[in-house]
Design an enzyme around this catalytic site. Structure first.
Site, PDB file in Angstrom:
ATOM      1  N   CYS A   1      -4.518  -8.174   9.359  1.00 22.28           N
ATOM      2  CA  CYS A   1      -3.434  -8.863   8.676  1.00 22.28           C
ATOM      3  C   CYS A   1      -3.980 -10.112   7.991  1.00 22.28           C
ATOM      4  O   CYS A   1      -4.669 -10.913   8.634  1.00 22.28           O
ATOM      5  CB  CYS A   1      -2.340  -9.230   9.672  1.00 22.28           C
ATOM      6  SG  CYS A   1      -1.040 -10.260   8.948  1.00 22.28           S
TER       7      CYS A   1
ATOM      8  N   HIS B   1      -1.769  -3.387   4.265  1.00 26.20           N
ATOM      9  CA  HIS B   1      -2.014  -1.941   4.307  1.00 26.20           C
ATOM     10  C   HIS B   1      -2.020  -1.317   2.905  1.00 26.20           C
ATOM     11  O   HIS B   1      -2.930  -0.549   2.552  1.00 26.20           O
ATOM     12  CB  HIS B   1      -0.926  -1.231   5.115  1.00 26.20           C
ATOM     13  CG  HIS B   1      -0.705  -1.735   6.496  1.00 26.20           C
ATOM     14  ND1 HIS B   1      -0.759  -3.059   6.856  1.00 26.20           N
ATOM     15  CD2 HIS B   1      -0.370  -1.077   7.636  1.00 26.20           C
ATOM     16  CE1 HIS B   1      -0.489  -3.195   8.139  1.00 26.20           C
ATOM     17  NE2 HIS B   1      -0.249  -2.002   8.636  1.00 26.20           N
ATOM     18  N   GLU B   2      -0.973  -1.621   2.142  1.00 26.69           N
ATOM     19  CA  GLU B   2      -0.827  -1.019   0.819  1.00 26.69           C
ATOM     20  C   GLU B   2      -2.012  -1.362  -0.075  1.00 26.69           C
ATOM     21  O   GLU B   2      -2.514  -0.516  -0.822  1.00 26.69           O
ATOM     22  CB  GLU B   2       0.466  -1.518   0.161  1.00 26.69           C
ATOM     23  CG  GLU B   2       1.733  -1.220   0.965  1.00 26.69           C
ATOM     24  CD  GLU B   2       2.118  -2.343   1.925  1.00 26.69           C
ATOM     25  OE1 GLU B   2       3.294  -2.419   2.286  1.00 26.69           O
ATOM     26  OE2 GLU B   2       1.235  -3.141   2.320  1.00 26.69           O
TER      27      GLU B   2
ATOM     28  N   ASP C   1      -5.206  -4.097  12.278  1.00 24.58           N
ATOM     29  CA  ASP C   1      -4.377  -2.991  11.806  1.00 24.58           C
ATOM     30  C   ASP C   1      -5.215  -1.723  11.897  1.00 24.58           C
ATOM     31  O   ASP C   1      -6.257  -1.617  11.248  1.00 24.58           O
ATOM     32  CB  ASP C   1      -3.938  -3.223  10.356  1.00 24.58           C
ATOM     33  CG  ASP C   1      -3.035  -4.436  10.198  1.00 24.58           C
ATOM     34  OD1 ASP C   1      -2.208  -4.669  11.093  1.00 24.58           O
ATOM     35  OD2 ASP C   1      -3.151  -5.135   9.171  1.00 24.58           O
TER      36      ASP C   1
ATOM     37  N   SER D   1       6.140  -7.503   6.357  1.00 25.16           N
ATOM     38  CA  SER D   1       6.557  -6.685   7.496  1.00 25.16           C
ATOM     39  C   SER D   1       7.378  -7.438   8.534  1.00 25.16           C
ATOM     40  O   SER D   1       8.342  -6.897   9.084  1.00 25.16           O
ATOM     41  CB  SER D   1       5.338  -6.035   8.152  1.00 25.16           C
ATOM     42  OG  SER D   1       4.424  -7.017   8.607  1.00 25.16           O
ATOM     43  N   LYS D   2       7.013  -8.677   8.848  1.00 22.90           N
ATOM     44  CA  LYS D   2       7.792  -9.401   9.855  1.00 22.90           C
ATOM     45  C   LYS D   2       9.187  -9.701   9.339  1.00 22.90           C
ATOM     46  O   LYS D   2      10.159  -9.650  10.100  1.00 22.90           O
ATOM     47  CB  LYS D   2       7.094 -10.689  10.276  1.00 22.90           C
ATOM     48  CG  LYS D   2       7.817 -11.388  11.435  1.00 22.90           C
ATOM     49  CD  LYS D   2       7.039 -12.573  11.984  1.00 22.90           C
ATOM     50  CE  LYS D   2       7.771 -13.226  13.153  1.00 22.90           C
ATOM     51  NZ  LYS D   2       7.006 -14.376  13.701  1.00 22.90           N
TER      52      LYS D   2
ATOM     53  N   ARG E   1       3.659  -1.747  14.503  1.00 20.16           N
ATOM     54  CA  ARG E   1       3.715  -3.092  15.056  1.00 20.16           C
ATOM     55  C   ARG E   1       5.132  -3.609  14.824  1.00 20.16           C
ATOM     56  O   ARG E   1       5.670  -3.479  13.733  1.00 20.16           O
ATOM     57  CB  ARG E   1       2.682  -4.010  14.385  1.00 20.16           C
ATOM     58  CG  ARG E   1       2.480  -5.309  15.148  1.00 20.16           C
ATOM     59  CD  ARG E   1       1.186  -6.005  14.773  1.00 20.16           C
ATOM     60  NE  ARG E   1       1.168  -6.386  13.380  1.00 20.16           N
ATOM     61  CZ  ARG E   1       0.066  -6.469  12.649  1.00 20.16           C
ATOM     62  NH1 ARG E   1      -1.100  -6.168  13.172  1.00 20.16           N
ATOM     63  NH2 ARG E   1       0.122  -6.835  11.392  1.00 20.16           N
TER      64      ARG E   1
END
Length: 273
Positions: free
Chosen positions: A180, A219-220, A187, A82-83, A248
Site C-alpha cells: 500500500c 493494485h490497479e 498486498d 479502499s478504506k 483487506r
C-alpha cells in the site's frame, strides 16, 4: 484530491449512519501519467471489488446481510480509495432501509458519482451463498522455476522473450506482492498473463513479478504497469493481465486489463481470498 487527505493510514471514527461523503475518489490520470498513458488507453478493463461485510437494518430495525461485487470500468476517471469504501459500506450498518433495492439504488448512485462513471453491481443475497465457488486462476504456474533474484523494485529490464515460434498461452503465479503506498501494508495476489506472440521467457517473467515485492502502488496501478512493461518488452499481439488480491477490511480488489478480450473473466475467488 491529495492522498494526504484520504482516510487510509489515519485513525478515523467508524460512522453510525449512512454517509456517501465518506467515499474518497483518486484520479486514475495521476498514476497513468507516470506510465505514459494518455486518454487513449491501450487496453480495456475493469476492477472487480468483492464486498463480504455488507449489512444494514430493515424497516423494523432487524439486521440484514449480503455480499456484493462491484465492477469499476478501467476508463472511469477515478478509483475509490479502499478504506473510504470500507467506511462507506460500514455506514449502512445502523441505517434503516425499506428493502434491499433501496440499498442497491444508493450504492449504484454513490459509487457512480465517486468513480465518475456507472459502476456495475451484483447483489448476492444469503440464499445464494451456497452457490459460490472457489477456484485458482487458469494457466501454467511458473512458481517452481529455479531463479535467483535480489531486485525488489519493478525491473522491466528483466523481461525478455524466449526463442521459438509464436505461441498462445496463459501463465500464472501466486508470488505477486506489492505494498500500500500510504500504509506500507503488504498486498498479496495471484497473477495471470494470457497472451499471443513471441514466447515470454518464463523465468524472466517470474523474476519481474517478484521485483514488485517492495514496490508501493495501488493494485490497479500495479496491473497497468505490468501490462505496459510486458507490451514494451515482448510486444505480444494479444495480452491480458489479471490479478486477484487477497482481501483487506472485508474487500478484495481484482484488476483486469486486456487488449483483445471484450468481457472480463468470471469473478471466482481463489483459496487465499
Amino acid at each position: 484530491m491529495s492522498l494526504s487527505n484520504a482516510p487510509l493510514g489515519q485513525h478515523v471514527a467508524y460512522p453510525s449512519q449512512y454517509d456517501p461523503g465518506l467515499l474518497f475518489p483518486i484520479p486514475r490520470a495521476t498514476n497513468r501519467a507516470s506510465l505514459q498513458l494518455g486518454a487513449a488507453l491501450p487496453f480495456t478493463g475493469v476492477d472487480l471489488w468483492n464486498a463480504y461485510e455488507l449489512s444494514w437494518l430493515d424497516a423494523r430495525g432487524k439486521p440484514r446481510v449480503a455480499m456484493a461485487t462491484f465492477s469499476f470500468p478501467a476508463d472511469s476517471p477515478n478509483i475509490v480509495e479502499s478504506k473510504s469504501f470500507k467506511l462507506y459500506l460500514n455506514s449502512f450498518n445502523q441505517t434503516r432501509l425499506p428493502n434491499a433495492q433501496a440499498l442497491r439504488d444508493r450504492l449504484e448512485r454513490d459509487l457512480a458519482a465517486a468513480a465518475g462513471a456507472p459502476v456495475g453491481l451484483e447483489f448476492i443475497s444469503p440464499q445464494r451463498f451456497g452457490e459460490l465457488n472457489m477456484a485458482e486462476l487458469d494457466g501454467i504456474y511458473i512458481d517452481k522455476l529455479d531463479i535467483e533474484i535480489d531486485t525488489y523494485e519493478p525491473a522491466p529490464q528483466l523481461l525478455q522473450c524466449a526463442p521459438g515460434d509464436e505461441v498462445e498461452e496463459t501463465l500464472a503465479t501466486r508470488l505477486l506482492k506489492s505494498n500500500c503506498p500510504v500504509t506500507g501494508q503488504p498486498d498479496w495476489a495471484s497473477l495471470q498473463v494470457r497472451y499471443r506472440g513471441r514466447p515470454i521467457d518464463r523465468a524472466a517473467l517470474l523474476k519481474y513479478v517478484v521485483s514488485f515485492r517492495q514496490h508501493a502502488e495501488f493494485h490497479e496501478h500495479c496491473v497497468e504497469r505490468i501490462f505496459g512493461d510486458i507490451m514494451r518488452a515482448c510486444q505480444p499481439r494479444q495480452l491480458t493481465v489479471y490479478a486477484r488480491y487477497t482481501r483487506r477490511g472485508g474487500l478484495d480488489i481484482n484488476p483486469w486489463r486486456s487488449n483483445f478480450e471484450s468481457a472480463p473473466p468470471a469473478d471466482v475467488r481463489t483459496a487465499r481470498q
